[in-house]
Design a protein around this motif. Structure first.
Motif, mmCIF file in Angstrom:
data_model
loop_
_atom_site.group_PDB
_atom_site.id
_atom_site.type_symbol
_atom_site.label_atom_id
_atom_site.label_comp_id
_atom_site.label_asym_id
_atom_site.label_seq_id
_atom_site.Cartn_x
_atom_site.Cartn_y
_atom_site.Cartn_z
ATOM 1 N N LEU A 153 0.844 -1.195 0.000
ATOM 2 C CA LEU A 153 0.000 0.000 0.000
ATOM 3 C C LEU A 153 0.880 1.247 0.000
ATOM 4 C CD1 LEU A 153 -2.569 -1.049 2.766
ATOM 5 C CD2 LEU A 153 -2.960 -1.055 0.294
ATOM 6 N N GLN A 201 -4.862 -0.073 -5.531
ATOM 7 C CA GLN A 201 -5.207 0.300 -4.163
ATOM 8 C C GLN A 201 -6.587 0.951 -4.108
ATOM 9 O OE1 GLN A 201 -2.023 2.036 -1.889
ATOM 10 N NE2 GLN A 201 -3.376 3.434 -0.782
ATOM 11 N N VAL A 246 -9.428 -1.715 -3.830
ATOM 12 C CA VAL A 246 -9.464 -2.680 -2.722
ATOM 13 C C VAL A 246 -10.783 -2.542 -1.965
ATOM 14 C CG1 VAL A 246 -8.443 -3.286 -0.488
ATOM 15 C CG2 VAL A 246 -6.964 -2.808 -2.454
ATOM 16 N N TYR A 273 -4.830 1.587 7.203
ATOM 17 C CA TYR A 273 -4.786 0.998 5.858
ATOM 18 C C TYR A 273 -6.119 1.197 5.140
ATOM 19 C CZ TYR A 273 -0.496 -1.529 7.225
ATOM 20 O OH TYR A 273 0.771 -1.862 7.637
ATOM 21 N N CYS A 318 -7.413 3.560 1.356
ATOM 22 C CA CYS A 318 -7.996 2.854 0.212
ATOM 23 C C CYS A 318 -9.425 3.375 0.044
ATOM 24 C CB CYS A 318 -8.000 1.342 0.445
ATOM 25 S SG CYS A 318 -6.353 0.625 0.634
ATOM 26 N N CYS A 322 -12.341 0.915 0.099
ATOM 27 C CA CYS A 322 -12.266 -0.188 1.052
ATOM 28 C C CYS A 322 -13.358 -0.019 2.105
ATOM 29 C CB CYS A 322 -10.891 -0.236 1.719
ATOM 30 S SG CYS A 322 -10.733 -1.588 2.910
#
Length: 673
Positions: A56, A79, A82, A108, A112, A115
């Motif tokens: 990442l 990315q 994701v 994280y 993203c 995400c």
């Protein structure tokens, strides 16, 4: 046909379940591999959607996320695309750790943009988050029960349907049990043993709810309920209602005043962890391993309770071959592993019989046939399976093991079975007599208790708790003083009693007293009984009263890391009185062959670490994973079934080879059972 390629793994490496790359075999990697198997086999994600150690971009840093997942197999693996991130840590890393805990996962997820989901786990703690972004772009995280399956269906996450329940795979059920027990221990203030029994109550509720067909499942908590006090109280009310049914069904396990003592918050958490699985339908080996491991970690006492490894139990049961209609006993039942294994062996025979009779596989049976099959299993448990143990906590744990694995608790009774039968408690004698279909007054003494066709057991041994009570000792030939004739080498029993006798010696004879003439026994014994010169009288007595069918010498590490006692498994068949009379009259013991073998590899070392099969160069080998599930996938090219060949290591365990070799030998010897 092209020669099949053999894959080998160097020492200290594993083959990744998703991408096949070799990685270091570490505690953290064990957690990740278990999660990977769950993603494919339970959640139905396709390996093509998943990347391991994906880099990442977080500002100037380039950390690697343990597992990332995209929504579709043919998505561009960027990315920005994701959808789900999973961080796996070893057990010693706490979720609150500022560097490696849930804060790392959330950072994280934040970088993203698409995400939505994240999971953090160390095998005893698990957190799932759904990312929420408000209109101002502020990010928050809502805690959820679980990540969604590949189809994205959140209904099953919050309230599973009967058809949506998953069968646990590999060590995931063990992960769940450990996570739940750890949560109770840490958050509710219970010590380990009370925490275990609180978990036991909730597991009973789960099974009761699964059995309550056709009513909708009530064992559930939505993510919203789990995250607020009012919702937690609603969950508590639902579970308490189920537990009332549990107490009615299992009145011999739970008192009428028993209640689930967990706080609403903890109870909602435990329910959220268990609700996705079918405890009735998950493979018995997976359930048994998970259950017996957590029982052993929390209920192991100080009376020589070194529980038998599952591979040794399976080998012994397959060799002794219990059959439909035979009464089976474990006189030192511990966690119930021997009884569950024996009943599972017989259930397989029942299933085969019904498939042949109906000319259809079990998967094609209608509901009435399934119900008849389950009723027969419950009937067998009630009439044919018996377990005794001195430890009342283990008696309760064994009942649970039987309920969870075979839908029936059998006749699991708490007693000191070495006592003279007339000194057994009135309750024990009454319940045993009812189960055997006899008058309780028939259980008068050690000569009137021969009611069992098969015994499989591992009596307590290697402990400093010798039996000194004269009333107990006088029941047993092996409690007398025996004298060796130096000229013939034979032994003669005298009328004198020894001052004290180790319990394992008395258990051998008690088990023989429990057997019907012609009945058979598989028993784990310390090698000293089979080889020590001063214990020759025991071997003489064994030969006088049994046909010695087999002796399996187990590796010294079999009971490690808890116990290094060298042991063997003896397979014995009790002689009928006419056989003994004939031999006594002639003075000649019948001549016969004995099956003897040594198990030099038991699948683990003295520290309990697993050992795997290696090639001639010392590298571990891999074979296709036959338990992998085919994934029904929908892609841009249409629907199709995806078969991704995962490979797994093979335990270096010779116990799995013994039953087949023994069966061939038994056939050659004309032994009919």
């Amino acid at each position: 046909m092209a020669e099949k390629k053999v894959i080998v793994i160097p020492d200290g490496k594993i083959c990744d379940y998703i991408d096949g790359k070799q990685r270091n075999d570490t505690p953290e990697e064990y957690v990740r591999q278990t999660i990977e198997k769950r993603l494919v086999n339970e959640h139905k994600y396709r390996p093509g959607q998943i990347k391991i150690e994906y880099t990442l971009h977080v500002g100037a840093n380039k950390p690697r996320a343990d597992i990332v997942i995209w929504e579709k197999e043919d998505d561009e693996k960027t990315q920005a695309n994701v959808k789900l991130i999973i961080e796996c840590k070893k057990e010693t890393v706490d979720a609150r750790n500022t560097k490696d805990g849930i804060a790392q996962l959330q950072s994280y997820m934040s970088v993203c943009p698409n995400c939505d989901w994240g999971m953090w786990t160390n095998s005893v703690q698990k957190y799932v988050f759904r990312k929420v972004v408000d209109e101002a772009g502020n990010i928050s995280f809502m805690e959820y029960n679980d990540i969604p399956a590949a189809d994205g269906n959140l209904d099953e996450v919050n309230r599973p349907s009967r058809t949506g329940l998953k069968n646990a795979y590999d060590d995931n059920l063990l992960f769940v049990f450990k996570t739940c027990h750890n949560h109770i221990y840490v958050n509710d203030g219970f010590q380990k043993q009370p925490a275990f029994f609180e978990l036991l109550k909730v597991i009973f509720c789960k099974i009761e709810d699964e059995r309550n067909i056709p009513s909708p499942l009530e064992f559930y908590t939505t993510s919203e309920e789990r995250s607020n006090p009012d919702g937690q109280l609603t969950v508590q009310k639902r579970i308490r209602k189920i537990f009332e049914r549990v107490k009615k069904r299992h009145g011999k396990i739970f008192d009428v005043n028993d209640e689930v003592k967990l706080s609403p918050r903890s109870l909602a958490y435990i329910v959220s962890e268990l609700q996705r699985y079918s405890l009735l339908n998950t493979q018995i080996d997976i359930k048994g391993k998970a259950y017996e491991e957590i029982v052993g970690a929390n209920l192991r006492g100080d009376r020589g309770e070194f529980f038998t490894p599952r591979n040794v139990m399976k080998m012994t049961v397959e060799m002794i071959h219990p059959q439909i209609g035979e009464r089976v006993l474990d006189s030192s039942c511990g966690t119930g592993g021997f009884l569950v294994t024996a009943m599972t062996h017989v259930i397989a025979q029942l299933e085969q019989q019904m498939e042949l009779s109906l000319k259809t596989k079990r998967s094609q049976w209608d509901m009435d046939t399934v119900r008849a099959y389950q009723d027969k299993i419950a009937e067998m448990a009630a009439s044919d399976y018996f377990g005794f143990d001195l430890n009342p906590d283990l008696v309760k744990a064994t009942k649970m093991n039987m309920v969870m694995n075979n839908d029936g608790s059998g006749n699991i009774l708490q007693t000191n079975s070495l006592l003279p039968p007339h000194e057994w408690t009135a309750d024990f004698r009454a319940r045993l007599a009812v189960a055997l279909g006899i008058d309780k007054n028939a259980l008068r003494n050690h000569d009137t208790i021969a009611y069992f066709n098969v015994i499989v057991t591992n009596p307590p041994f290697g402990i400093k708790l010798p039996i000194k009570d004269k009333h107990i000792l006088e029941q047993f030939d092996l409690a007398h003083v025996w004298v060796c004739d130096k000229e013939t080498g034979g032994w003669e029993k005298t009328e004198r009693l020894q001052s004290s006798v180790p319990p394992e010696i008395l258990f051998i004879e008690r088990c023989t007293q429990f057997l019907v003439p012609g009945g058979r026994m598989g028993i784990v014994l310390p090698d000293s009984i089979l080889g020590a010169p001063g214990l020759g009288y025991i071997r003489e007595w064994l030969i006088q009263n049994h046909r010695i069918i087999a002796s399996v010498d187990l590796h010294a590490d079999t009971f490690q890391p808890k116990n290094g006692t060298q042991t063997s498994v003896l397979i014995l068949q009790k002689k009928k009185q006419e056989e003994k009379d004939k031999e006594e009259k002639s003075g000649i013991i019948a001549d016969y062959n004995i099956f003897m073998t040594m198990v030099e590899k038991v699948g683990h070392d003295k520290r309990g670490n697993p050992l795997f099969v290696r090639d001639k160069d010392g590298n571990e080998i891999l074979i296709p994973d036959t338990n992998s599930v085919l994934v029904h996938a929908t892609t841009s090219t249409g629907e199709h079934t995806v078969s991704h060949e995962q490979r797994v290591k093979v335990r270096d365990d010779q116990t799995v080879l013994v039953p087949a070799i023994f069966a061939r030998w038994k056939q050659e010897e004309g032994i009919g059972w």
